[in-house]
Structures are given as C-alpha cells and as structure tokens.
Design a protein around this motif. Structure first.
Motif, PDB file in Angstrom:
ATOM      1  N   PRO A  47       0.835  -1.212   0.000  1.00 17.45           N
ATOM      2  CA  PRO A  47       0.000   0.000   0.000  1.00 17.45           C
ATOM      3  C   PRO A  47       0.863   1.253   0.000  1.00 17.45           C
ATOM      4  O   PRO A  47       2.018   1.241   0.463  1.00 17.45           O
ATOM      5  CB  PRO A  47      -0.805  -0.110   1.290  1.00 17.45           C
ATOM      6  CG  PRO A  47      -0.058  -1.058   2.140  1.00 17.45           C
ATOM      7  CD  PRO A  47       0.683  -1.969   1.223  1.00 17.45           C
ATOM      8  N   LYS A  48       0.313   2.299  -0.543  1.00 19.56           N
ATOM      9  CA  LYS A  48       1.027   3.565  -0.638  1.00 19.56           C
ATOM     10  C   LYS A  48       1.255   4.118   0.770  1.00 19.56           C
ATOM     11  O   LYS A  48       0.350   4.119   1.601  1.00 19.56           O
ATOM     12  CB  LYS A  48       0.204   4.551  -1.467  1.00 19.56           C
ATOM     13  CG  LYS A  48       0.913   5.841  -1.708  1.00 19.56           C
ATOM     14  CD  LYS A  48       0.068   6.767  -2.570  1.00 19.56           C
ATOM     15  CE  LYS A  48       0.786   8.079  -2.783  1.00 19.56           C
ATOM     16  NZ  LYS A  48      -0.028   9.008  -3.559  1.00 19.56           N
ATOM     17  N   ARG A  49       2.468   4.585   1.029  1.00 25.91           N
ATOM     18  CA  ARG A  49       2.793   5.120   2.355  1.00 25.91           C
ATOM     19  C   ARG A  49       2.162   6.481   2.537  1.00 25.91           C
ATOM     20  O   ARG A  49       2.103   7.298   1.621  1.00 25.91           O
ATOM     21  CB  ARG A  49       4.299   5.226   2.511  1.00 25.91           C
ATOM     22  CG  ARG A  49       4.973   3.870   2.506  1.00 25.91           C
ATOM     23  CD  ARG A  49       6.428   3.986   2.700  1.00 25.91           C
ATOM     24  NE  ARG A  49       6.686   4.476   4.045  1.00 25.91           N
ATOM     25  CZ  ARG A  49       7.892   4.584   4.570  1.00 25.91           C
ATOM     26  NH1 ARG A  49       8.950   4.276   3.862  1.00 25.91           N
ATOM     27  NH2 ARG A  49       8.062   5.019   5.788  1.00 25.91           N
ATOM     28  N   GLN A  50       1.688   6.715   3.767  1.00 26.93           N
ATOM     29  CA  GLN A  50       1.097   8.006   4.089  1.00 26.93           C
ATOM     30  C   GLN A  50       1.820   8.572   5.303  1.00 26.93           C
ATOM     31  O   GLN A  50       2.176   7.846   6.226  1.00 26.93           O
ATOM     32  CB  GLN A  50      -0.392   7.854   4.433  1.00 26.93           C
ATOM     33  CG  GLN A  50      -1.235   7.438   3.271  1.00 26.93           C
ATOM     34  CD  GLN A  50      -2.700   7.314   3.667  1.00 26.93           C
ATOM     35  OE1 GLN A  50      -3.041   7.388   4.819  1.00 26.93           O
ATOM     36  NE2 GLN A  50      -3.541   7.130   2.679  1.00 26.93           N
ATOM     37  N   ARG A  51       1.988   9.860   5.296  1.00 26.38           N
ATOM     38  CA  ARG A  51       2.638  10.518   6.420  1.00 26.38           C
ATOM     39  C   ARG A  51       1.560  10.926   7.419  1.00 26.38           C
ATOM     40  O   ARG A  51       0.559  11.553   7.056  1.00 26.38           O
ATOM     41  CB  ARG A  51       3.388  11.750   5.937  1.00 26.38           C
ATOM     42  CG  ARG A  51       4.115  12.444   7.037  1.00 26.38           C
ATOM     43  CD  ARG A  51       4.911  13.598   6.506  1.00 26.38           C
ATOM     44  NE  ARG A  51       5.557  14.274   7.618  1.00 26.38           N
ATOM     45  CZ  ARG A  51       6.401  15.242   7.482  1.00 26.38           C
ATOM     46  NH1 ARG A  51       6.731  15.651   6.280  1.00 26.38           N
ATOM     47  NH2 ARG A  51       6.933  15.806   8.521  1.00 26.38           N
ATOM     48  N   VAL A  52       1.770  10.579   8.677  1.00 28.22           N
ATOM     49  CA  VAL A  52       0.809  10.906   9.731  1.00 28.22           C
ATOM     50  C   VAL A  52       1.360  12.091  10.508  1.00 28.22           C
ATOM     51  O   VAL A  52       2.463  12.052  11.036  1.00 28.22           O
ATOM     52  CB  VAL A  52       0.594   9.707  10.671  1.00 28.22           C
ATOM     53  CG1 VAL A  52      -0.354  10.085  11.796  1.00 28.22           C
ATOM     54  CG2 VAL A  52       0.063   8.527   9.891  1.00 28.22           C
ATOM     55  N   VAL A  53       0.550  13.152  10.600  1.00 25.10           N
ATOM     56  CA  VAL A  53       0.946  14.354  11.322  1.00 25.10           C
ATOM     57  C   VAL A  53       0.030  14.470  12.529  1.00 25.10           C
ATOM     58  O   VAL A  53      -1.189  14.572  12.384  1.00 25.10           O
ATOM     59  CB  VAL A  53       0.828  15.601  10.421  1.00 25.10           C
ATOM     60  CG1 VAL A  53       1.203  16.851  11.193  1.00 25.10           C
ATOM     61  CG2 VAL A  53       1.702  15.432   9.198  1.00 25.10           C
ATOM     62  N   LEU A  54       0.601  14.439  13.743  1.00 25.59           N
ATOM     63  CA  LEU A  54      -0.208  14.494  14.955  1.00 25.59           C
ATOM     64  C   LEU A  54      -0.509  15.912  15.388  1.00 25.59           C
ATOM     65  O   LEU A  54      -1.503  16.170  16.042  1.00 25.59           O
ATOM     66  CB  LEU A  54       0.497  13.745  16.086  1.00 25.59           C
ATOM     67  CG  LEU A  54       0.717  12.253  15.826  1.00 25.59           C
ATOM     68  CD1 LEU A  54       1.489  11.641  16.970  1.00 25.59           C
ATOM     69  CD2 LEU A  54      -0.607  11.556  15.643  1.00 25.59           C
ATOM     70  N   ALA A  55       0.335  16.850  15.062  1.00 27.12           N
ATOM     71  CA  ALA A  55       0.106  18.231  15.466  1.00 27.12           C
ATOM     72  C   ALA A  55       0.716  19.153  14.426  1.00 27.12           C
ATOM     73  O   ALA A  55       1.669  18.797  13.740  1.00 27.12           O
ATOM     74  CB  ALA A  55       0.730  18.498  16.825  1.00 27.12           C
ATOM     75  N   ASP A  56       0.164  20.312  14.341  1.00 26.49           N
ATOM     76  CA  ASP A  56       0.684  21.299  13.417  1.00 26.49           C
ATOM     77  C   ASP A  56       2.002  21.837  13.978  1.00 26.49           C
ATOM     78  O   ASP A  56       2.043  22.292  15.122  1.00 26.49           O
ATOM     79  CB  ASP A  56      -0.342  22.425  13.258  1.00 26.49           C
ATOM     80  CG  ASP A  56       0.058  23.418  12.188  1.00 26.49           C
ATOM     81  OD1 ASP A  56       0.959  23.090  11.386  1.00 26.49           O
ATOM     82  OD2 ASP A  56      -0.540  24.508  12.138  1.00 26.49           O
ATOM     83  N   PRO A  57       3.088  21.786  13.224  1.00 26.11           N
ATOM     84  CA  PRO A  57       4.370  22.244  13.773  1.00 26.11           C
ATOM     85  C   PRO A  57       4.363  23.730  14.122  1.00 26.11           C
ATOM     86  O   PRO A  57       5.148  24.178  14.936  1.00 26.11           O
ATOM     87  CB  PRO A  57       5.381  21.949  12.676  1.00 26.11           C
ATOM     88  CG  PRO A  57       4.638  21.455  11.497  1.00 26.11           C
ATOM     89  CD  PRO A  57       3.215  21.249  11.894  1.00 26.11           C
ATOM     90  N   ARG A  58       3.461  24.499  13.528  1.00 25.97           N
ATOM     91  CA  ARG A  58       3.428  25.930  13.840  1.00 25.97           C
ATOM     92  C   ARG A  58       2.806  26.202  15.201  1.00 25.97           C
ATOM     93  O   ARG A  58       2.939  27.281  15.737  1.00 25.97           O
ATOM     94  CB  ARG A  58       2.633  26.677  12.766  1.00 25.97           C
ATOM     95  CG  ARG A  58       3.330  26.662  11.419  1.00 25.97           C
ATOM     96  CD  ARG A  58       2.427  27.215  10.383  1.00 25.97           C
ATOM     97  NE  ARG A  58       1.342  26.238  10.217  1.00 25.97           N
ATOM     98  CZ  ARG A  58       0.443  26.269   9.258  1.00 25.97           C
ATOM     99  NH1 ARG A  58       0.465  27.232   8.389  1.00 25.97           N
ATOM    100  NH2 ARG A  58      -0.479  25.350   9.168  1.00 25.97           N
ATOM    101  N   SER A  59       2.085  25.218  15.765  1.00 25.79           N
ATOM    102  CA  SER A  59       1.414  25.455  17.030  1.00 25.79           C
ATOM    103  C   SER A  59       2.274  25.094  18.232  1.00 25.79           C
ATOM    104  O   SER A  59       1.787  25.014  19.339  1.00 25.79           O
ATOM    105  CB  SER A  59       0.114  24.648  17.090  1.00 25.79           C
ATOM    106  OG  SER A  59       0.418  23.269  17.145  1.00 25.79           O
ATOM    107  N   ARG A  60       3.554  24.860  18.031  1.00 30.66           N
ATOM    108  CA  ARG A  60       4.438  24.543  19.160  1.00 30.66           C
ATOM    109  C   ARG A  60       4.561  25.733  20.081  1.00 30.66           C
ATOM    110  O   ARG A  60       4.543  26.888  19.655  1.00 30.66           O
ATOM    111  CB  ARG A  60       5.824  24.164  18.649  1.00 30.66           C
ATOM    112  CG  ARG A  60       5.874  22.835  17.995  1.00 30.66           C
ATOM    113  CD  ARG A  60       7.302  22.480  17.724  1.00 30.66           C
ATOM    114  NE  ARG A  60       7.355  21.370  16.775  1.00 30.66           N
ATOM    115  CZ  ARG A  60       8.361  21.106  16.006  1.00 30.66           C
ATOM    116  NH1 ARG A  60       9.425  21.883  16.049  1.00 30.66           N
ATOM    117  NH2 ARG A  60       8.331  20.091  15.186  1.00 30.66           N
ATOM    118  N   ARG A  61       4.740  25.425  21.330  1.00 34.14           N
ATOM    119  CA  ARG A  61       4.915  26.507  22.307  1.00 34.14           C
ATOM    120  C   ARG A  61       6.358  26.989  22.264  1.00 34.14           C
ATOM    121  O   ARG A  61       7.263  26.280  21.864  1.00 34.14           O
ATOM    122  CB  ARG A  61       4.558  26.021  23.701  1.00 34.14           C
ATOM    123  CG  ARG A  61       3.117  25.589  23.785  1.00 34.14           C
ATOM    124  CD  ARG A  61       2.717  25.426  25.223  1.00 34.14           C
ATOM    125  NE  ARG A  61       1.359  24.931  25.293  1.00 34.14           N
ATOM    126  CZ  ARG A  61       0.310  25.707  25.469  1.00 34.14           C
ATOM    127  NH1 ARG A  61       0.452  26.985  25.597  1.00 34.14           N
ATOM    128  NH2 ARG A  61      -0.889  25.186  25.546  1.00 34.14           N
TER     129      ARG A  61
END
Length: 165
Positions: A47-61
């Motif tokens: 199956p085609k690989r998918q990237r999983v993003v758990l949080a938006d990198p811009r919302s880091r503290r």
C-alpha cells in the motif's frame, strides 16, 4: 430402589461389572489433504505510504514556556520565587478583604456606643442595632467571599499567563 443400581459389599460400593465391556473403538475416517494455496498471478503491490501528522508544527509553544514550567516542576529557586509571589498576592488580597469586613462590622457597635440616638432607632418595631448586627454580617460575608474568590482566580490566571508567555 437404589440397591438395584448400586451393589454394596461391606458398606463399600462396588463398580458396575458391565463397565467397559461394550467398548468399541471409534473409527477414523481418512481426510483428503488441503488444497495447495493459490499463487497470485503477479506480486501484490504494498500500500502507498502516508505521512501521519499528529500536530501542526506551527502550534508549538515557545521554549521559555517549557523552561518556566520545568523551573516550577523541578522546584528551582526561580520557580519558588514565582510561587512565593503568587502566594503573597493571595495573602495580600485576603488580609485586605478581612480588614474591610472587620472595620465595617467593628464600626457598628462603636457607632451605637458613641451616638445613643442612633442605637435607639427602630425599624418596624425592631431596634436598628439588632437588624444591623444580626442580619448585615451574612450578606456582607457572602459578598466578601465572592470578591475574594474572583480576585484569587484573577491572580492565578495572571500567574498562568505569565508562565505561558
């Protein structure tokens, strides 16, 4: 009736003499072998690989937030200073509101002592002193408690805002 089914010899039950005489071993039927697994005509594509993003990198503290929280959790001298400052604000608020209640309630007996005409006033046949000293403290203490709660929450919100920014 039970004597018919169970034979007894000296109070000990004897086994059934017909037990195991009509034993016939079970017959085993031959089973056909399982068919061989089918081979796919062409190899299956993964199956085609998918990237999983758990949080938006811009919302880091920001790093100072992490540093401030670590200072509080590790009980450093800077964290203790911040907490001591919060406790000092809470204590100052509590002492100020307590002094206000003490002055208001303490001034009433003093006023009745200094001006006896004020103490002799009657409202609906009840002396004014009884009404003021018997009923006034309850709403006053309730309002003081609500004011303290609101101010304490404001101090805590300011503390959290200071830590997170």
């Amino acid at each position: 009736m039970t004597e018919d089914f169970t034979r007894r010899a000296d109070g000990v039950r004897e086994p059934d003499p017909t037990l195991g005489r009509n034993y016939q071993p079970a017959s085993v039927e031959p089973v056909s072998p399982a068919p061989p697994p089918e081979q796919p005509a062409e190899p299956a594509k993964p199956p085609k690989r998918q990237r999983v993003v758990l949080a938006d990198p811009r919302s880091r503290r920001t790093p100072p937030t992490l540093r401030a929280r670590l200072g509080l959790e590790q009980q450093t001298s800077w964290g203790e200073l911040l907490i001591r400052d919060l406790v000092k604000h809470q204590l100052r608020t509590a002492i100020g509101l307590s002094a206000l209640v003490l002055v208001l309630l303490g001034a009433l007996p003093l006023a009745f002592y200094l001006w006896p005409g004020f103490a002799a006033l009657r409202v609906v046949g009840v002396p004014l002193a009884w009404l003021l000293l018997g009923l006034l403290p309850f709403p006053l203490l309730l309002l003081t408690g609500l004011a303290y709660n609101r101010l304490a929450e404001r101090h805590e919100r300011d503390f959290v805002d200071m830590i997170e920014s």
